[in-house]
Design a protein around this motif. Structure first.
Motif, PDB file in Angstrom:
ATOM      1  N   MET A 110       5.504 -53.825  87.156  1.00 46.67           N
ATOM      2  CA  MET A 110       6.743 -54.331  87.716  1.00 46.67           C
ATOM      3  C   MET A 110       6.785 -55.852  87.537  1.00 46.67           C
ATOM      4  O   MET A 110       5.840 -56.542  87.888  1.00 46.67           O
ATOM      5  N   THR A 111       7.885 -56.357  87.027  1.00 52.04           N
ATOM      6  CA  THR A 111       8.025 -57.789  86.841  1.00 52.04           C
ATOM      7  C   THR A 111       8.425 -58.445  88.152  1.00 52.04           C
ATOM      8  O   THR A 111       8.882 -57.779  89.091  1.00 52.04           O
ATOM      9  N   GLN A 112       8.284 -59.743  88.194  1.00 52.93           N
ATOM     10  CA  GLN A 112       8.652 -60.492  89.404  1.00 52.93           C
ATOM     11  C   GLN A 112      10.149 -60.358  89.666  1.00 52.93           C
ATOM     12  O   GLN A 112      10.574 -60.239  90.813  1.00 52.93           O
ATOM     13  N   GLU A 113      10.957 -60.365  88.601  1.00 54.83           N
ATOM     14  CA  GLU A 113      12.403 -60.224  88.766  1.00 54.83           C
ATOM     15  C   GLU A 113      12.751 -58.868  89.369  1.00 54.83           C
ATOM     16  O   GLU A 113      13.599 -58.781  90.269  1.00 54.83           O
ATOM     17  N   ASP A 114      12.095 -57.802  88.877  1.00 50.46           N
ATOM     18  CA  ASP A 114      12.328 -56.462  89.426  1.00 50.46           C
ATOM     19  C   ASP A 114      11.918 -56.423  90.900  1.00 50.46           C
ATOM     20  O   ASP A 114      12.603 -55.825  91.730  1.00 50.46           O
ATOM     21  N   LEU A 115      10.799 -57.046  91.193  1.00 53.36           N
ATOM     22  CA  LEU A 115      10.303 -57.090  92.560  1.00 53.36           C
ATOM     23  C   LEU A 115      11.305 -57.791  93.478  1.00 53.36           C
ATOM     24  O   LEU A 115      11.607 -57.306  94.565  1.00 53.36           O
ATOM     25  N   LEU A 116      11.821 -58.917  93.030  1.00 55.86           N
ATOM     26  CA  LEU A 116      12.788 -59.657  93.850  1.00 55.86           C
ATOM     27  C   LEU A 116      14.040 -58.831  94.135  1.00 55.86           C
ATOM     28  O   LEU A 116      14.554 -58.848  95.251  1.00 55.86           O
ATOM     29  N   VAL A 117      14.512 -58.100  93.134  1.00 51.83           N
ATOM     30  CA  VAL A 117      15.696 -57.253  93.327  1.00 51.83           C
ATOM     31  C   VAL A 117      15.421 -56.218  94.419  1.00 51.83           C
ATOM     32  O   VAL A 117      16.232 -56.012  95.326  1.00 51.83           O
ATOM     33  N   LEU A 118      14.234 -55.604  94.359  1.00 49.06           N
ATOM     34  CA  LEU A 118      13.877 -54.601  95.361  1.00 49.06           C
ATOM     35  C   LEU A 118      13.705 -55.212  96.752  1.00 49.06           C
ATOM     36  O   LEU A 118      14.076 -54.609  97.757  1.00 49.06           O
ATOM     37  N   ILE A 119      13.148 -56.410  96.809  1.00 49.76           N
ATOM     38  CA  ILE A 119      12.976 -57.069  98.107  1.00 49.76           C
ATOM     39  C   ILE A 119      14.342 -57.396  98.708  1.00 49.76           C
ATOM     40  O   ILE A 119      14.563 -57.197  99.903  1.00 49.76           O
ATOM     41  N   TYR A 120      15.247 -57.921  97.886  1.00 53.37           N
ATOM     42  CA  TYR A 120      16.588 -58.231  98.388  1.00 53.37           C
ATOM     43  C   TYR A 120      17.271 -56.973  98.947  1.00 53.37           C
ATOM     44  O   TYR A 120      18.017 -57.039  99.909  1.00 53.37           O
ATOM     45  N   LYS A 121      16.970 -55.826  98.319  1.00 56.85           N
ATOM     46  CA  LYS A 121      17.552 -54.562  98.778  1.00 56.85           C
ATOM     47  C   LYS A 121      16.780 -53.968  99.953  1.00 56.85           C
ATOM     48  O   LYS A 121      17.144 -52.927 100.465  1.00 56.85           O
ATOM     49  N   LYS A 122      15.671 -54.643 100.347  1.00 57.67           N
ATOM     50  CA  LYS A 122      14.790 -54.179 101.432  1.00 57.67           C
ATOM     51  C   LYS A 122      14.207 -52.798 101.129  1.00 57.67           C
ATOM     52  O   LYS A 122      13.988 -51.979 102.022  1.00 57.67           O
ATOM     53  N   ASP A 123      13.927 -52.552  99.849  1.00 59.75           N
ATOM     54  CA  ASP A 123      13.289 -51.314  99.412  1.00 59.75           C
ATOM     55  C   ASP A 123      11.820 -51.345  99.850  1.00 59.75           C
ATOM     56  O   ASP A 123      11.091 -52.288  99.535  1.00 59.75           O
ATOM     57  N   GLU A 124      11.381 -50.337 100.582  1.00 57.53           N
ATOM     58  CA  GLU A 124      10.030 -50.331 101.142  1.00 57.53           C
ATOM     59  C   GLU A 124       8.934 -50.380 100.070  1.00 57.53           C
ATOM     60  O   GLU A 124       7.850 -50.897 100.323  1.00 57.53           O
TER      61      GLU A 124
END
Length: 176
Positions: free
Chosen positions: A1-15
């Motif tokens: 997982m890239t940092q950009e993908d991670l940030l998108v998931l964090i913004y969405k509050k994906d567990e």
């Protein structure tokens, strides 16, 4: 997982993002926290607080102001300093057993090795002696600029100027 993908998931509050975030950054953040706090159990508590703060405050991260890693590193550093300044932490340090004194002595000799594991120590060693001293006080020992000025017996403005110049020198070394 890239940092950009991670940030998108964090913004969405994906567990799932929290697990990835922890896996990617926990070791390096713990190393920085432990250098400052100098107590493994306390450092683990601070690390937990840091990840909660990252999760809750992700909306305050601004990509145009700096890298994500720098942002979370500042959260870790500031949370560690807050812990060191807290009344409960200071009181707990006053009541150390004799076993802890041995650990403190051992930890102080290992501090350089811990800093070196995050890769910065080699770059810091290339700086002028005054820069090494200021960066050590401000970033590795958690002093405020005012406290560093008092420790070094120089004006606050001089500490601020040296700090800015030293950080710029360090950035130059890191770009090479």
């Amino acid at each position: 997982m890239t940092q950009e993908d991670l940030l998108v998931l964090i913004y969405k509050k994906d567990e799932r993002a929290f697990t990835h975030l922890y896996d990617m950054y926990s070791k390096s953040l713990f190393a920085v926290i432990n250098v400052l706090v100098k107590n493994t159990e306390e450092a683990e508590d601070v690390l937990q607080d840091v990840f909660v703060k990252i999760w809750k405050n992700i909306d305050s991260y601004n990509e145009s102001k700096g890298r994500f890693y720098t942002w979370i590193l500042n959260i870790a550093r500031n949370t560690s300093i807050d812990k060191l300044r807290s009344k409960n932490f200071n009181n707990s340090q006053k009541n150390l057993s004799s076993d802890n004194f041995v650990n403190l002595l051992e930890d102080s000799t290992k501090a350089a090795n811990k800093v070196d594991t995050i890769g910065i120590q080699e770059f810091v060693k290339r700086l002028k002696p005054k820069c090494i001293q200021i960066i050590d006080l401000l970033f590795f020992k958690g002093y405020t600029q005012q406290e560093a000025a008092e420790e070094l017996a120089i004006p606050l403005g001089t500490v601020k100027t040296h700090n800015r110049n030293c950080i710029n020198d360090l950035r130059t070394y890191l770009k090479v």
